[in-house]
Each structure stands twice: as structure tokens, then as C-alpha cells.
Design an enzyme around this catalytic site. Sequence first.
Site, PDB file in Angstrom:
ATOM      1  N   ARG A  53       0.943  -0.916  -0.186  1.00  0.00           N
ATOM      2  CA  ARG A  53       0.038   0.221  -0.363  1.00  0.00           C
ATOM      3  C   ARG A  53       0.943   1.062   0.257  1.00  0.00           C
ATOM      4  O   ARG A  53       1.922   0.835   0.124  1.00  0.00           O
ATOM      5  CB  ARG A  53      -0.922   0.120   1.067  1.00  0.00           C
ATOM      6  CG  ARG A  53      -0.803  -0.905   1.849  1.00  0.00           C
ATOM      7  CD  ARG A  53       0.462   0.447   3.425  1.00  0.00           C
ATOM      8  NE  ARG A  53       0.060   1.271   3.103  1.00  0.00           N
ATOM      9  CZ  ARG A  53       1.789   1.937   3.668  1.00  0.00           C
ATOM     10  NH1 ARG A  53       2.783   1.791   3.351  1.00  0.00           N
ATOM     11  NH2 ARG A  53       1.318   3.590   3.693  1.00  0.00           N
ATOM     12  N   GLY A  54       0.320   2.588  -0.665  1.00  0.00           N
ATOM     13  CA  GLY A  54       1.221   3.824  -0.430  1.00  0.00           C
ATOM     14  C   GLY A  54       1.092   4.307  -1.405  1.00  0.00           C
ATOM     15  O   GLY A  54       1.171   2.706  -2.724  1.00  0.00           O
ATOM     16  N   ALA A  55       0.656   5.312  -2.099  1.00  0.00           N
ATOM     17  CA  ALA A  55       0.459   5.596  -3.399  1.00  0.00           C
ATOM     18  C   ALA A  55       1.788   4.914  -4.560  1.00  0.00           C
ATOM     19  O   ALA A  55       1.905   4.353  -4.957  1.00  0.00           O
ATOM     20  CB  ALA A  55       0.382   6.819  -3.624  1.00  0.00           C
ATOM     21  N   ARG A  90      -7.539  -0.348  -6.388  1.00  0.00           N
ATOM     22  CA  ARG A  90      -7.650   0.813  -5.492  1.00  0.00           C
ATOM     23  C   ARG A  90      -7.487   2.404  -5.965  1.00  0.00           C
ATOM     24  O   ARG A  90      -7.295   2.451  -7.396  1.00  0.00           O
ATOM     25  CB  ARG A  90      -6.647   0.398  -4.601  1.00  0.00           C
ATOM     26  CG  ARG A  90      -6.753  -0.085  -3.378  1.00  0.00           C
ATOM     27  CD  ARG A  90      -5.582   0.347  -2.473  1.00  0.00           C
ATOM     28  NE  ARG A  90      -5.882   0.804  -1.209  1.00  0.00           N
ATOM     29  CZ  ARG A  90      -5.544   1.439  -0.397  1.00  0.00           C
ATOM     30  NH1 ARG A  90      -3.829   1.199  -0.488  1.00  0.00           N
ATOM     31  NH2 ARG A  90      -6.326   2.042   0.362  1.00  0.00           N
ATOM     32  N   GLN A 203      -2.005   2.155  10.125  1.00  0.00           N
ATOM     33  CA  GLN A 203      -0.476   2.363   9.035  1.00  0.00           C
ATOM     34  C   GLN A 203       0.160   3.177   9.623  1.00  0.00           C
ATOM     35  O   GLN A 203       1.213   3.014  10.419  1.00  0.00           O
ATOM     36  CB  GLN A 203      -0.944   3.214   7.961  1.00  0.00           C
ATOM     37  CG  GLN A 203      -1.339   1.934   7.168  1.00  0.00           C
ATOM     38  CD  GLN A 203      -3.044   2.357   6.911  1.00  0.00           C
ATOM     39  OE1 GLN A 203      -3.625   2.716   7.859  1.00  0.00           O
ATOM     40  NE2 GLN A 203      -3.814   2.271   5.623  1.00  0.00           N
ATOM     41  N   ASP A 244      -1.765  10.571  -1.493  1.00  0.00           N
ATOM     42  CA  ASP A 244      -2.141   9.549  -2.705  1.00  0.00           C
ATOM     43  C   ASP A 244      -2.187  10.162  -3.796  1.00  0.00           C
ATOM     44  O   ASP A 244      -2.282   9.462  -5.196  1.00  0.00           O
ATOM     45  CB  ASP A 244      -3.362   8.749  -2.026  1.00  0.00           C
ATOM     46  CG  ASP A 244      -3.113   7.746  -0.640  1.00  0.00           C
ATOM     47  OD1 ASP A 244      -2.867   8.608  -0.201  1.00  0.00           O
ATOM     48  OD2 ASP A 244      -2.609   6.603  -1.678  1.00  0.00           O
ATOM     49  N   ASN A 254      -5.007  12.900   1.096  1.00  0.00           N
ATOM     50  CA  ASN A 254      -4.266  12.003   1.281  1.00  0.00           C
ATOM     51  C   ASN A 254      -5.254  11.625   2.594  1.00  0.00           C
ATOM     52  O   ASN A 254      -6.266  11.029   2.811  1.00  0.00           O
ATOM     53  CB  ASN A 254      -3.642  12.720   2.537  1.00  0.00           C
ATOM     54  CG  ASN A 254      -2.032  10.949   3.231  1.00  0.00           C
ATOM     55  OD1 ASN A 254      -1.622  10.915   2.260  1.00  0.00           O
ATOM     56  ND2 ASN A 254      -1.712  11.887   4.013  1.00  0.00           N
TER      57      ASN A 254
HETATM   58  O1  MRU Z   1      -4.697   3.396   2.217  1.00  0.00           O
HETATM   59  P1  MRU Z   1      -3.389   3.334   2.012  1.00  0.00           P
HETATM   60  O2  MRU Z   1      -2.120   2.410   3.571  1.00  0.00           O
HETATM   61  O3  MRU Z   1      -2.777   3.345   0.946  1.00  0.00           O
HETATM   62  O4  MRU Z   1      -2.569   5.069   2.427  1.00  0.00           O
HETATM   63  C1  MRU Z   1      -1.061   5.483   2.434  1.00  0.00           C
HETATM   64  C2  MRU Z   1      -1.226   6.839   2.413  1.00  0.00           C
HETATM   65  O5  MRU Z   1      -2.387   7.652   2.363  1.00  0.00           O
HETATM   66  C3  MRU Z   1      -0.370   7.436   2.858  1.00  0.00           C
HETATM   67  O6  MRU Z   1      -0.121   8.438   3.751  1.00  0.00           O
HETATM   68  C4  MRU Z   1      -0.362   7.805   1.080  1.00  0.00           C
HETATM   69  O7  MRU Z   1       0.042   7.262   0.358  1.00  0.00           O
HETATM   70  C5  MRU Z   1       1.268   8.727   0.936  1.00  0.00           C
HETATM   71  S1  MRU Z   1       2.623   7.280   0.012  1.00  0.00           S
HETATM   72  C6  MRU Z   1       3.969   7.737   0.339  1.00  0.00           C
END
Ligand code: MRU
Length: 364
Positions: A53-55, A90, A203, A244, A254
Site C-alpha cells: 500500500r502507499g501510492a 484501488r 498504518q 495519494d 491523503n
Molecule cells: O491506504 P494506504 O495505506 O495505501 O494509504 C497511504 C497513505 O495515505 C499515505 O499517507 C500516502 O500513500 C502517501 S504514500 C507515500
Amino acid sequence: MKVDGKSWRTIWPIDDGAVIEIIDQTLLPHEFKVVQLKTLEDAAVAISDMLVRGAPLIGATAAYGVVLAMAQGASDAEFDAAYDTLLATRPTAINLKWALDEARKVLMPLEVSMRHGAALKLAADICDEDADNCHSIGKHGAKIIAGIYEAKGKQGPVNVLTHCNAGWLATVDWGTALAPVYVAHEAGIPVHVWVDETRPRNQGASLSAWELGQHGVPHTLIVDNVGGHLMQHGMVDLCITGTDRTAGNGDVCNKIGTYLKALAAHDNGIPFYVGLPYSTIDWTIKDGVRDIPIEQRDATEVTEMRGRTATGNMETVSIVAEGTPAANYAFDVTPARLVTGLITERGVAEASTEGLLGLYPERR
Ligand code: MRU
């Protein structure tokens, strides 16, 4: 970045791209387990079930998902099917579509027999570039932290508040929001991070606190509603989050709850920065608050909690009366006016159309 003293990235290929390995983030911090992805479907499930996960890491996994798909069959129709399958995993992180569009651009002009090799090279390039870009974000952001340290007369640590996990686990390496923290820490600037737990998937608690701990960065876990109180009492010097999807006008999407932190920071005159690589900018969106699609996830993420019991087993418990209705909005959008600056691989931009175009003039 390091785990028990050994360097890791979050994703890598083995066996000439026949298998992709990832760290299963649903098991952290209690278990560090490497998992193998062997098919397009494995990659899609890894993204939708949030093993990754994370963009930026979602984008990198999509790129490797294409590699796995091309090994199974690389016709135009098979590429299109892989594109659609991965895109549906997603909806909010734009890095997913960005990586798939890059793959389409590179692979479609090639003969079918060339596509697997080219997809593998592209995915590796995307990963290397993400690691480099995140390191650059770290260097630019560390200058901000150093400036605050100077302004404090070098008294005490610089207190950074962050939300969710935008550390190295959210990217290929280094992270976005946490990269400046790591670079500042390595440069000997005393830094302390307030880590929002980030309900419902935690997270912050499960990932950010763990990775900061692995690097020896002082940090304190707090529940999501504490930030405003800390800011009122001078205990936060700056906020840094990831994103994101950042709209062309500087609005920042985000993890849910980021907007409330930005409001509290604004009310208390505390700088609120966002770290992002260029692959997170959606130039097609001119009004992020109105137009960025917000993922809604299963309500059980809100009504249940998962953790390790005293016996060492992982268990899920319900925290609500049976039948309680719950909504699970996974992201929100912070308007550009609340963002002090966007820390990118090219430097720090004002959160505005002009600010972004100043750093990326090729987008004019
Ligand atoms: O749902 P997630 O864990 O994929 O969401 C991640 C976030 O919101 C992070 O803060 C965001 O992706 C920035 S990633 C460098």
C-alpha cells in the site's frame, strides 16, 4: 532502508521477473514476511488487500503486475485486460494509473515477443526512479527541518507530526513524508516524530512507528485526535504527510484525517508540508476537493480491530454492538490553501497551479 540492520526495498523481482517478491505489510509489525507474487491476479490481490500500500508502492506493484501478465500472454487484448484488472484494485492513488499508462506507452508499440522483457525493464526503472526521487524529497525536506532547528536556537529536537505511513514502506525506498526525517536524522539533526495511529487500518501504529524504530528515530505514537492538543501547546514544529493524489491546483488527497490535521496546523500557525514524487500529481484534476475519487472500504475495518494477543496469536475482535452501521471513507482532501509547501524531487513548490508549474514547466 534497514530492517534489523539489513537493507531492503519493498518490492523486487527474482527468476528474471517470473516471480516478484514483496513484504506482506498486513503482518507488520508482528511478523516480517516476504511473499511471492506469481500471477497478475496475485499482484491485483496484493494491492486490493493492502499487502502493499502507499501510492508509489501501489504504482510499482502495478508495473510488476504487468510483468507477470506479459509472462502469461502479451497480446494487445491481454495487456488491456491486465490494465483493467490492476486499475480496478484501488481508486484513489494516481500512481497506479500513472504506472499502467507508462506501461501502455512503452509496450504497445513493441512486438508481442518483446513485451515481457520491456515490461521488466520498465518496472525496474520505475522502482529505481522512485527510490531516487524519494531520496531527493528527503534532501529538500531535510533543509526545512534544519531551518527549524536553527530557528529554535538548536534547543531540543524538531518535533514532526505525521499521519498514516508515508515512510519507506509506502514507496520503493526512503518514503515521502518520512524521507526528510531520515535524511535529517542521518545528518545529526535531532528529530522526534509524533505518529498518528491512523484508524481504521493503523498504518501509523503498525508501520510508521515500526520503521522509525528500526532506524532509531525517536518517535511517540498518539491516537488520531491528539494532534490539535499538541499543536496548541507548542509541541509540534511542523507537520509532514504524504499524498495519494495531488491535483493540478495543489489540493492534496491523503489518508482520512489529514484534512483535520491541516486545519489544526493552520489554526496554530504551524507549517504543514506534503512530500510527493511527480508520479503522484494528477494534472487532469483542477479541483481536488471536488473531483478526486475517494475510496470507501469495507465497514469491518471500522467495526473490528486486529492485533496480537498475549499468547502471540493474531486475532480479530469486534468493538461495536452487533449490527452497528459504519462508514469507511479511506481518504480526504486538504485544500491547497492549508498546505505550506509541496516537497518534491525537484524542490519545494507552493501548493498552487503556478507553484507546481514553476517546478514542472514542461506541463505548461
Ligand atoms: O491506504 P494506504 O495505506 O495505501 O494509504 C497511504 C497513505 O495515505 C499515505 O499517507 C500516502 O500513500 C502517501 S504514500 C507515500
